[in-house]
Design an enzyme around this catalytic site. Structure first.
Site, short mmCIF file in Angstrom:
data_model
loop_
_atom_site.label_atom_id
_atom_site.label_comp_id
_atom_site.label_asym_id
_atom_site.label_seq_id
_atom_site.Cartn_x
_atom_site.Cartn_y
_atom_site.Cartn_z
NE ARG A 29 6.34 5.38 13.13
CZ ARG A 29 7.15 6.12 13.39
NH1 ARG A 29 7.35 7.15 14.14
NH2 ARG A 29 8.31 6.48 13.26
CG ASP A 46 10.90 5.50 14.27
OD1 ASP A 46 10.82 4.71 13.56
OD2 ASP A 46 11.56 5.67 14.73
CE LYS A 50 7.78 -9.36 -5.48
NZ LYS A 50 7.05 -9.89 -6.49
CG HIS A 71 1.01 -10.60 -6.54
ND1 HIS A 71 2.37 -11.44 -4.98
CD2 HIS A 71 0.61 -9.33 -5.68
CE1 HIS A 71 1.62 -10.30 -4.15
NE2 HIS A 71 0.57 -9.32 -4.54
CG HIS A 121 -0.02 -13.66 -0.75
ND1 HIS A 121 0.16 -12.63 -0.97
CD2 HIS A 121 -1.18 -14.31 -1.39
CE1 HIS A 121 -1.31 -11.64 -1.95
NE2 HIS A 121 -1.65 -13.03 -2.03
CD GLU A 163 -8.70 -6.82 -5.98
OE1 GLU A 163 -9.61 -8.27 -5.18
OE2 GLU A 163 -7.69 -6.27 -6.53
CE LYS A 170 -7.45 -2.08 -5.45
NZ LYS A 170 -7.33 -3.74 -4.95
CG ASP A 191 -1.02 -3.69 -5.62
OD1 ASP A 191 -0.61 -4.16 -4.34
OD2 ASP A 191 -2.73 -4.09 -5.87
#
Length: 451
Positions: free
Chosen positions: A43, A84, A134, A226, A164, A202, A326, A221
């Protein structure tokens, strides 16, 4: 091999940190020639020159310093168009041309339905492929609807639902270690393995991703997105081959074998939490609820833990614990396979033998095996560790994914029914958490103990 790639959402973090460097890696390895066409769209009201300047800066930041000519070639050949992603009129000229095109949706998942519909109306050339990052949908119903929309536009073999994690060397080496070594596969069952822990903890916080993360949380997430994929590779039956059909069939067998969780199971076997203000290394970190872009009322978790059991001959009696957090004090990203203790020790009181643990380090890519031996010059039991560091792959994970997409190899792509089955596994957790059956705990940023 397809030689045209269109990236939608091209000014975002995914293209900057992963796709552009992956394309540079493919070019450096000789997989992309001068005829490869890269069209980037978003955009942003940028000129082509402004986009190329931005792309050069991202490649300088995220690709190897010595790739001067390669980075220059990738950025210089890129075309940029303001568009768009949900407008068929905007997308039609991007995909028009001779031969098929691969369209990469580097977009927020909420935009996927509108973009897929627009691509259907834009008349994709025959043989084209659609690539979706994903998570695939937000729950089971939305995943089913996305699959329905995709089926109206392209055949299933032309859909690449990429993850990945599946292209990481160590994740793939889980299969290699199991299936290529006689010493491991006979032990790869519940008679010998008590627990498998799949962890992605992490020190990173939001890093500017609040717009996406606050609507997803750690469960969607990381665990759904994953870690369930890693579980499939750890627990799957040996496939006849690593071809697309054999590998995907065995993965979905694992997901179908997961014992459904009741509300009582969710209360006993899951945990959620979010970080408070604290200190990580030399930096002060605000509480998650105070991070820019976060809506505290959403009660989004930054730590999620789920224990699963598989109802199968091989794995009945083994616990699979998936967790991700996290803003923790240490990075811990691994698959830890914990073996059961030996039934008898003929060493009297000469020490204690800890159960063997085989660890696959995901980042950095390592493998370690914790054993017990006799201490040097003594008859006392002592720990013994065997370790190996994986050789660096010639391509980064996203480089391998992009090469598979362009070549049409879907083995590491998530099949439609598999995407739906993964949501089925965690829907009971999502439902129970939404009803606050499991409290939202808190932990200080920088915590070293399990959150």
């Amino acid at each position: 091999m397809i030689d045209r790639l269109v990236v939608l959402g091209a000014t975002g973090d995914l293209n900057a940190r992963y796709l552009l460097p992956a394309l540079a890696a493919l070019r450096a390895a000789g997989h992309l020639g001068d005829g490869f066409e890269l069209t980037c769209a978003d955009r942003q009201d940028w000129t082509e020159e402004e986009f190329r300047h931005w792309a050069c800066a991202q490649l300088d930041r995220h690709a190897p310093e010595e790739w001067h000519e390669v980075k220059k070639a990738i950025a210089g050949a890129a075309r940029y168009r303001q568009a768009d992603a949900t407008s068929a009129a905007d997308l039609a000229p991007l995909v028009a041309g001779d031969g098929p095109v691969a369209v990469y949706l580097a977009l927020p998942p909420a935009i996927f339905p509108g973009t897929i519909a627009a691509l259907g109306a834009a008349s994709l050339p025959p043989g084209s492929r659609i690539v979706l990052e994903k998570p695939f949908g937000e729950d089971l119903n939305s995943a089913v609807e996305l699959n329905r929309l995709l089926a109206e536009v392209v055949p299933e073999q032309a859909v690449f639902r990429v993850d990945h994690f599946l292209a990481m060397t160590t994740v793939q080496n889980v299969l290699g270690s199991r299936l290529a070594n006689r010493v491991l596969e006979p032990l790869w069952n519940s008679a010998h393995i008590a627990e498998v822990e799949i962890v992605w903890n992490e020190t990173l916080t939001l890093e500017g991703r609040a717009g996406y993360y606050d609507g997803a949380g750690a469960l969607k997430d990381m665990v759904q997105n994953h870690l369930l994929q890693v579980l499939c590779l750890v627990a799957m039956e040996p496939p006849l081959s690593l071809g697309e059909r054999d590998l995907r069939d065995r993965k979905i067998d694992v997901l179908r074998s997961v014992r459904p969780l009741t509300d009582d199971d969710v209360v006993r076997r899951t945990r959620r939490a979010r970080y408070l203000a604290g200190r990580i290394g030399d930096r002060d970190v605000p509480a998650y609820a105070e991070e820019e872009g976060v809506d505290p009322g959403r009660r989004t978790e930054t730590y999620a833990e789920v224990e699963l059991e598989l109802e199968s001959w091989r794995w009945s009696g083994t616990t699979f614990r998936l967790s991700s957090g996290k803003a923790l004090g240490d990075d811990r990203k691994e698959v830890a396979v914990r073996f059961r203790p030996v039934p008898h020790l003929p060493f009297g009181h000469s020490g204690r033998a800890e159960p063997n643990v085989l660890r696959f380090g995901l980042e950095p890519e390592t493998m370690t095996l914790a054993l017990t031996g006799i201490g040097s010059g003594t008859r006392t039991l002592a720990p013994l560790t065997l370790s190996a560091r994986m050789d660096e792959s010639g391509l980064p994970a996203y480089g391998r994914l992009l090469l598979d997409i362009l070549e049409g190899n879907a083995a590491l792509s998530i099949r439609g029914d598999e995407a739906e089955e993964a949501w089925r596994v965690l829907e009971p957790v999502m439902s129970a958490w939404s009803r606050d059956l499991v409290p939202l705990d808190e932990y200080p940023a920088g915590s070293h103990a399990r959150a």
